[in-house]
Scaffold this active site. Structure first.
Site, PDB file in Angstrom:
ATOM      1  CG  ASP A  50      -1.724   1.203   1.438  1.00  0.00           C
ATOM      2  OD1 ASP A  50      -1.554   2.169   0.663  1.00  0.00           O
ATOM      3  OD2 ASP A  50      -2.549   1.209   2.365  1.00  0.00           O
ATOM      4  CE1 TYR A  53      -4.401  10.456   5.621  1.00  0.00           C
ATOM      5  CE2 TYR A  53      -5.015   8.134   5.631  1.00  0.00           C
ATOM      6  CZ  TYR A  53      -4.702   9.309   6.314  1.00  0.00           C
ATOM      7  OH  TYR A  53      -4.669   9.303   7.680  1.00  0.00           O
ATOM      8  CD  GLN A  57      -0.890   2.577   5.094  1.00  0.00           C
ATOM      9  OE1 GLN A  57      -1.671   3.517   5.158  1.00  0.00           O
ATOM     10  NE2 GLN A  57      -1.289   1.334   4.927  1.00  0.00           N
ATOM     11  CE1 TYR A 111      -3.655  -1.354  11.438  1.00  0.00           C
ATOM     12  CE2 TYR A 111      -4.071   0.989  11.308  1.00  0.00           C
ATOM     13  CZ  TYR A 111      -4.295  -0.292  10.858  1.00  0.00           C
ATOM     14  OH  TYR A 111      -5.151  -0.506   9.822  1.00  0.00           O
ATOM     15  CE  LYS A 158      -6.167  -6.724  10.560  1.00  0.00           C
ATOM     16  NZ  LYS A 158      -5.806  -6.657  11.980  1.00  0.00           N
ATOM     17  NE  ARG A 212     -10.889   4.835  13.067  1.00  0.00           N
ATOM     18  CZ  ARG A 212     -10.134   5.900  12.811  1.00  0.00           C
ATOM     19  NH1 ARG A 212      -8.850   5.861  13.016  1.00  0.00           N
ATOM     20  NH2 ARG A 212     -10.671   7.002  12.347  1.00  0.00           N
ATOM     21  CE1 TYR A 263      -5.743   4.422  13.814  1.00  0.00           C
ATOM     22  CE2 TYR A 263      -6.455   2.223  13.200  1.00  0.00           C
ATOM     23  CZ  TYR A 263      -6.099   3.505  12.837  1.00  0.00           C
ATOM     24  OH  TYR A 263      -6.094   3.873  11.528  1.00  0.00           O
TER      25      TYR A 263
HETATM   26  C1  F6R Z   1      -7.715  -0.380   7.753  1.00  0.00           C
HETATM   27  C2  F6R Z   1      -7.439   0.947   7.189  1.00  0.00           C
HETATM   28  C3  F6R Z   1      -8.400   2.046   7.493  1.00  0.00           C
HETATM   29  C4  F6R Z   1      -7.805   3.079   8.428  1.00  0.00           C
HETATM   30  C5  F6R Z   1      -8.812   4.185   8.744  1.00  0.00           C
HETATM   31  C6  F6R Z   1      -8.196   5.287   9.573  1.00  0.00           C
HETATM   32  O1  F6R Z   1      -6.757  -1.294   7.359  1.00  0.00           O
HETATM   33  O2  F6R Z   1      -6.458   1.180   6.532  1.00  0.00           O
HETATM   34  O3  F6R Z   1      -9.603   1.544   7.990  1.00  0.00           O
HETATM   35  O4  F6R Z   1      -7.398   2.441   9.607  1.00  0.00           O
HETATM   36  O5  F6R Z   1      -9.283   4.769   7.575  1.00  0.00           O
HETATM   37  O6  F6R Z   1      -7.029   5.696   8.974  1.00  0.00           O
HETATM   38  P1  F6R Z   1      -6.077   6.822   9.560  1.00  0.00           P
HETATM   39  O7  F6R Z   1      -5.734   6.440  10.978  1.00  0.00           O
HETATM   40  O8  F6R Z   1      -4.914   6.820   8.632  1.00  0.00           O
HETATM   41  O9  F6R Z   1      -6.879   8.091   9.498  1.00  0.00           O
HETATM   42 MG    MG Z   2      -4.622  -2.335   2.084  1.00  0.00          MG
HETATM   43 MG    MG Z   3      -4.009   0.575   3.594  1.00  0.00          MG
END
Ligand code: F6R
Ligand code: MG
Ligand code: MG
Length: 374
Positions: A11, A89, A93, A230, A233, A267, A348
């Site tokens: 990702d 975004y 990552q 974290y 995933k 998440r 988280y």
């Molecule tokens: C799960 C995933 C998303 C993020 C969620 C919050 O694998 O990637 O569900 O956990 O969108 O993302 P952040 O913390 O980056 O705002």
């Molecule tokens: Mg992914």
């Molecule tokens: Mg992702």
């Protein structure tokens, strides 16, 4: 002819949150591979599932080859540049380390590889899942390779009656690869006892006991074990060879009709059904639902045909509708009980901090009364 199949996925950034990579990002990854494949690869395919970009490669350099891994790593670095430029975004990552060091294992990207003696015709399936983790494949692999209720080939085909050997990894062990080998059907209950816990025990590979050939390779990395926190995933990829000495393609696909509950979704912290989707599908509902795509290929001397989309068939529309119903049903209970993963799997740390704050405010009943009296 010995051929190595390597799939490496990461990702490296998405449009609109964690939905899907952009076309320019994919183009940058593809351009890097095409410019540098000469002398390293026989063939390659670039695809995405959810927010993950996968590079499927064929070559003759064996498993864990530095040149092949570096090619993929550098392609992801090139894609990350574009992601940053476009303001995607989570740019970069899954590239958890600054510099490439010999092998992408342990650096963030997921890897599934196998070196095979190519058959005169070589049907193979490439699965990519998003918003879940490698244990998502435990149930479908158990059903396809060990359960005659799913796979009639286990009783009908003389090539399969000897059963299959499962290599299972304890993914909680961080000091090294902790694995166990178990054979089906004799050790079916032992296999089941481990696979019932998909966050800890994950099928890494499956082998034919009749011929010793490898049928399956699964990416088993756990990002939070690498990063210590974290970072997304694990979103596994998997290669499966089918037909002849192995289950038929239809036997390998059939278990996905269950839309079984897996760890993941929003998440990375929920139990949600795994939805089989068409190739190059993004995420949507509740940052999911967890999805799995399957590209079917034929291969000859390492050259791949175009991908056939195994889950595009109308049959899977019913399954998708059921998966959506199961997802909404689970979501009705929000954070309660089975809807959310157990504490050890929450990705988280906010809740840990909250619980730690609350601990000193607990009292064993009677204590307060006694203190008053004293
Ligand atoms: C799960 C995933 C998303 C993020 C969620 C919050 O694998 O990637 O569900 O956990 O969108 O993302 P952040 O913390 O980056 O705002
Ligand atoms: Mg992914
Ligand atoms: Mg992702």
């Amino acid at each position: 002819m010995k051929i190595t199949l390597s799939v490496i996925k990461a990702d490296i950034g998405s449009i609109g949150g964690h939905i899907a990579p952009s076309q320019p990002l994919l183009a940058a990854v593809r351009a890097h591979i095409e410019a540098n494949a000469q002398g390293r690869l026989i063939d390659h395919r670039i695809s995405f599932t959810g927010d993950d970009v996968a590079i499927l490669m064929t070559h003759r350099r064996g498993v864990g080859d530095e040149g092949v891994h570096k090619l993929a790593w550098d392609a992801f670095v090139a894609g990350t540049e574009v992601a940053k430029r476009q303001g995607l975004y989570g740019a970069g990552q899954d590239l958890l380390k600054d510099a490439f060091s010999g092998n992408v294992k342990g650096m963030g990207p997921a890897v599934a590889e196998m070196e095979i003696e190519e058959r005169p015709n070589e049907p193979l399936l490439f699965f990519a899942a998003d918003k879940t983790d490698p244990g998502a494949f435990n149930l479908p692999l158990y059903l396809a390779f060990a359960d005659p209720m799913n796979t009639p080939g286990l009783i009908l085909s003389p090539k399969m009656t000897k059963g299959f050997r499962f290599v299972i990894m304890d993914v909680n062990e961080t000091s090294g690869d902790r694995v166990i080998e178990l054979v089906a059907p004799e050790q079916l209950y032992d296999i089941a006892a481990l696979l019932r816990d998909p966050e800890r025990y994950v099928v890494e590979s499956v082998w034919s006991r009749a011929t010793g050939e490898q049928a399956v390779a699964v990416a088993t990395s756990r990002l939070h074990n690498i990063a210590g926190k974290y970072t997304g995933k694990d979103d596994p990829v998997m290669l499966v060879r089918t037909q002849m000495n192995f289950p038929a393609t239809g036997e390998v696909l059939a278990p996905y009709a269950t839309a079984h509950y897996v760890a993941g979704g929003m998440r990375g912290s929920h139990n949600m059904p795994l939805m089989p989707v068409a190739l190059n599908t993004g995420t949507s509902y509740f940052d999911g639902p967890p999805l799995v795509s399957c590209a079917a290929y034929a291969m000859r001397e390492g050259r791949l045909t175009d991908a056939l989309d195994a889950f595009a068939h109308p049959f899977w529309e019913t399954v998708r509708a059921r998966a959506a119903d199961k997802a909404m049903e689970m979501r009705r209970q929000g954070f309660f009980g089975a809807a959310m993963l157990p504490m050890s799997e929450l990705e988280y740390t906010g809740i840990m901090e909250k619980l730690a704050e609350l601990q000193p405010r607990f009292r064993i009943r009677g204590e307060a009364v006694e203190r008053k009296a004293a």
